[in-house]
Write a protein that holds these residues in place. Sequence first.
Motif: not given
Length: 380
Positions: A259-261, A283-284, A248-250
């Motif tokens: 959450e990260n990852g 993204v979802n 996912v874009p930061s």
Amino acid sequence: MRPINIVILGGGFGGLAAANELRENLTQDTRITIIDKKDWFMMDLVKLWIINGTREFEHSKRQLENVTKKGIEFVNEDVLKIDPVNRSVRTKYRQFHYDYLIIALGVELAPDQIPGLKENGFILYDINDVPKIRDAIRQMKSGKIVMAITGLPYKCPPAPFEAALLIRSVLEETGTSDSIQIDFYSPTPITLPAGGPQVSEEIFQILKSKKIEFLGNHKTIAVEPNKIKFENGEANFDILISVPPHKVPSVVIESGFAENGKFVLVDKTCKTKHDRVYAIGDVNQIMVTDKIAVPKAGIFAEAEGVTVARNIISQIKNELENSVFDGKGGCFLETGKGTAGYLQVDMFAAPDPLTQLKSASTEHFAEKEKFEQERLKKWL
């Protein structure tokens, strides 16, 4: 009274579908703005046509600026911050306030998660690598091509298999097919888990018929020159073509949406935990069962974009919101020489997702071409 501001982050399938649905159904005093760091749109499926030599990137992309002719604003800037508390979005040069926000930023390729992946092979989904893949396979006389899915989930689930089949088709054209082996490695036990065992077996048989060996349960851990390493072994190659891990874009993570990852978790309305903020497309993550999620595919991003747009229209017009993403759609499985199969999907069928692969034909390939042209005409 100030105008209602609808801001859409990302001008891909989902963002363009949402913007067009909104513009067609709302008066001009509603401002609709698409923000994207790219100034062009091209469907990922075109990358396959660049590989087989029937398309060029320059002739296939469309300028996102074209949406302005429809009364949709376009801003070609990178999104740096999303602030759902103050309902604002910051880019490098300015700040936008929104009444409704649609996050449609897609995913980013993350080959760096696998040591040596980028340095020692080609990335199938990287527009810069696609012409290099085309040139490399046309120049190849003998040896081994390895194709590897190195991360899950990845977008356009059938695309790597289409690429393998189209590459085989190109090698048949150049007369080198008999002296070139194609091995396909995947971390999953079957070809297309989201398609279920039946469809996966059918794809396996199509690959086999073209002398492409599918090797499941191979998780890539590193790549060296001419060698790919898995948790359970290694393989040599002359050319490596990989599907890299996705992330996912930061900005989405830093703004607290995922959450990260992980991806932005939403239900069939695509609403996030923040009021009037939605996340659509790659993204979802929409879970179908505790193990299966809706695949990352343009057709689903488009349907989610239309769903969200209709619910925003209902809110603005003080009507009842009743649109939900139905999980129905389909995608093509191109098989080479101007033919394609069609994968029909109903993700929310009970008790399990329903998928059916319709056999390859020139008609389905013509439908694939039409699929692209119709949307480009409608959106841009």
